[in-house]
Design a protein around this motif. Structure first.
Motif, PDB file in Angstrom:
ATOM      1  N   TYR A 192       0.822  -1.226   0.034  1.00 45.29           N
ATOM      2  CA  TYR A 192      -0.110  -0.026  -0.016  1.00 45.29           C
ATOM      3  C   TYR A 192       0.891   1.161  -0.003  1.00 45.29           C
ATOM      4  N   TYR A 228       0.719   5.554   0.201  1.00 50.50           N
ATOM      5  CA  TYR A 228      -0.088   6.899   0.418  1.00 50.50           C
ATOM      6  C   TYR A 228      -0.500   7.557  -0.658  1.00 50.50           C
ATOM      7  N   SER A 249      -0.433   1.922   9.539  1.00 55.08           N
ATOM      8  CA  SER A 249      -1.040   1.559   8.231  1.00 55.08           C
ATOM      9  C   SER A 249      -1.843   0.277   8.358  1.00 55.08           C
ATOM     10  N   VAL A 287      -7.411   2.207   5.356  1.00 52.26           N
ATOM     11  CA  VAL A 287      -6.637   2.009   4.286  1.00 52.26           C
ATOM     12  C   VAL A 287      -7.083   0.768   3.618  1.00 52.26           C
ATOM     13  N   PRO A 288      -7.724   0.881   2.401  1.00 49.76           N
ATOM     14  CA  PRO A 288      -7.466   2.187   1.570  1.00 49.76           C
ATOM     15  C   PRO A 288      -8.510   3.077   1.428  1.00 49.76           C
TER      16      PRO A 288
END
Lengths: 432, 237
Positions: free
Chosen positions: A11, A13, A45, A54-55
């Motif tokens: 992932y 940001y 996270s 997330v997300p």
């Protein structure tokens, strides 16, 4: 049986080149899973994946997938995930919405249209589980930071989630509060807990993980041993309280007589709600004393409030530090304090995009830049890992060496042992 | 696409008196404007282009605009701070979102300031088109000067479009009024005279006020909106 599983999850940001999570494969089962690791290493996270923040809330880019309680993390709306996964954030102020504790704990149940009678029972059970039944009728605004955290946990437990996720919930609790909170966690079917301050926790956890640079690995390494203390020579009287009574609404403290010297580090400890913050605010001149006199020698007063991230309002961390330096007429370059707190690589970032620990360091840098005469720090190690706490300790050492009088309120025993010349206990309206 | 259909309802509303159909009654006019906005929002939501986060932002923008309008109820000349956020929202989030922001901002701020009247539906469409135009500009040009030019043009255009509504009351005034049966050219010339005489200077405050606000406050507000837009965007690989 796994309650949550992540498969090859990466992932990023929004706008970040490096991944916050890098190919995480993880199964979370029953019992307490403890996640440790450096600030900015990906703990938050990881936790935010479990309820879909997330997300779905943060946006960005994601690869791989996962499930919680049989729900797919990428396709299930967050409102569904929120029923299966309860989340307690780093900052309880961000999660409390009602004026009264009881209404706060009932808020989630009201949204699920739980019948009134059942709601009453569940609110009571949740408050009892965290040892906060006495707070039931209190106004949230009058609670201390630690009490708010207990209420935040109670309001999550009232929803009876399958998995409870907590992001550094004890970072501002006193030892009794931490113990009560952790005791409540052991009664729950499945818990994921991220913590910097480990104390005796690893021994109690069913599973121990470390997050660093977005990767997860089994086990937790012991923190580095503390460095030896440097001796200090306190100078002239820097501040004085004479017969001070103070409190935000009526006296919380009374008859306080204290003196602090330049170059001296005074630590305030004591239970949540005991008056540490009130004492700091009175000393800072933010709260007028109800009786008595408050004296400060000339020079700038640096004040770090408990919710320090709220101080940050400039587009970059460097701009925050430059603002303070400009106001205080200090000739030092911003790199001094940025480097001291390990922020050089983050100097150009937008403060609200940082992790809570990084934001806390940024706020400290913005407050203590430019040689203040008096530094008042409320829970400065909140959200900090061992490395960051050591950097803070070095910064406090430098301030004291420059003749700054430092007063800090903290539950962090390591910090007190490392820097304090004098320890005062603020409890039951008295300072001893 | 859908926003074009909603706009068509607005165009019909504005042109109604000039098609020899008499004045459009006030209450149904508000229903047309309100209906267009609600329908547009519902279709966008059903198509998943307007999710809870964008809807929450829409509500926040409308609320801030209502507060801004309370600060300056009558405006300075034609200037009002409400257009600034409408222009920014359209520019960043696109024509449809701009239209929704403009229309809801005017509706909510009218409720807050007691500005509800027969003019409201026309203002809703007018402000909606301001946001839509900023959105169309934003699709093609991404720079602040382009948005400032859009603010300038829409400052005058908003006034001119709303004049179409009250001009219909001025039928038959010599030289500057509307008389049924005139040629298109004569109608435009008469409206031009009416606009220059009554509105041009007043609207200049709005046009240049928009430019000033966009140049002064645009960079931080646009940066904040772009940051939100990045958050609202998810790429699944």
């Amino acid at each position: 049986m796994a309650i949550a599983s992540l498969r090859g999850l990466s992932y990023w940001y929004p706008g970040q080149a490096g991944p916050a999570l890098a190919e995480v494969d993880l199964e979370v089962g029953e019992g307490l899973t403890l996640v440790a690791g450096p600030s900015g290493g990906g703990k938050s996270s990881l936790l935010r994946c479990f309820n879909g923040l997330v997300p779905h809330f943060y946006g960005g880019r994601i690869k791989g997938g996962g499930e919680v309680a049989g729900l797919d993390l990428l396709t299930t709306p967050t409102r569904r995930l929120a029923r299966a996964v309860g989340f307690v954030f780093q900052n309880p102020e961000a999660q409390l919405v009602s004026p009264v504790v009881e209404a706060e704990v009932a808020f989630g149940l009201e949204n699920l249209a739980v019948p009134r009678r059942e709601m009453r029972a569940r609110v009571e059970a949740a408050l009892a589980a965290v040892g906060a039944l006495a707070l039931r009728q209190r106004r949230v605004a009058t609670l201390s930071g630690g009490e708010r955290q207990l209420v935040a946990l109670a309001s999550v437990l009232a929803m009876e989630p399958r998995l409870v996720v907590l992001d550094e919930p004890t970072s501002q609790l006193d030892p009794e509060g931490s113990a009560a909170l952790l005791a409540a966690l052991f009664g729950l079917p499945a818990v994921v807990l991220a913590e910097h301050r480990l104390d005796g926790l690893p021994a109690l956890a069913a599973r121990r993980l470390t997050m660093a640079e977005g990767r997860v690995r089994e086990g937790i390494s012991a923190p580095p041993p503390p460095a030896p203390r440097r001796p200090r020579a306190p100078g002239h009287v820097a501040w004085r309280l004479e017969g001070v009574a103070a409190g935000p609404a009526g006296p919380l403290l009374a008859g306080v007589d204290l003196v602090g010297r330049a170059g001296e580090v005074v630590a305030l400890t004591g239970p949540n709600g005991g008056g540490k913050t009130t004492l700091l605010r009175t000393l800072a001149g933010l709260l007028p004393p109800l009786a008595g006199r408050v004296e400060r020698r000339g020079g700038r007063t640096a004040y770090l409030p408990q919710d320090a991230g709220a101080l940050l309002h400039r587009p970059t961390i460097r701009a925050e530090v430059e603002l303070t330096l400009g106001r205080s007429g200090g000739a030092e370059p911003p790199e001094l304090v940025l480097g001291e707190l390990g922020l050089l690589e983050l100097a150009g970032r937008y403060p609200r995009d940082l992790s809570a620990g990084e934001r806390q360091r940024a706020a400290i840098a913005a407050v203590i830049a430019g040689s203040p005469a008096l530094a008042l720090l409320d829970e400065p190690t909140r959200g900090m890992d061992a490395m960051a706490a050591r950097r803070l300790r070095d910064a406090v050492d430098r301030l004291a060496g420059q003749g700054c009088a430092v007063v800090l309120a903290t539950h962090d025993r390591d910090l007190v042992e490392a820097v304090a010349d004098r320890v005062l206990t603020v409890s039951g309206g008295e300072v001893r | 696409m859908i926003v074009a259909l909603a706009s068509l309802a607005g165009v019909a509303l504005f042109l109604w008196p000039y098609l020899g159909l008499g004045p459009f009654p006030a209450a149904p006019a508000l229903a047309v404007a309100g209906g267009a906005v609600v329908l547009l929002a519902a279709i966008e939501a059903a198509a998943r282009r307007l999710d809870t986060r964008l809807l929450a932002l829409l509500a926040a923008l409308a609320a801030v605009d209502a507060a801004l309008r309370l600060v300056l109820v009558t405006g300075i000349g034609g200037f009002s701070p409400v257009f600034f956020l409408i222009l920014c929202a359209g520019f960043v989030f696109g024509p449809t979102y701009g239209f929704l922001t403009g229309a809801t901002a005017l509706l909510v701020s009218a409720l807050a300031t007691g500005g509800v009247g027969p003019w409201l539906p026309y203002q809703m469409f007018g402000a909606g088109w301001v946001g839509m135009f900023a959105g169309l500009v934003g699709l093609r040009w991404r720079s602040l000067p382009a948005l400032a030019v859009a603010g300038l043009l829409t400052g005058f255009a908003f006034g001119a479009v709303l004049d179409l509504w009250d001009w219909s009351y001025l039928r038959g005034s010599p030289g500057a009024g509307f008389t049924p049966g005139l040629s298109i050219g004569a109608v435009i010339a008469a409206f031009g005279r009416f606009y220059l005489l009554t509105s041009a200077l007043y609207d200049a405050f709005r046009a240049f006020g928009n430019v000033l606000m966009l140049l002064l406050l645009g960079p931080p507000v646009l940066a904040a909106m772009h940051r939100l837009k990045a958050r609202f965007t998810l790429v699944v690989e």
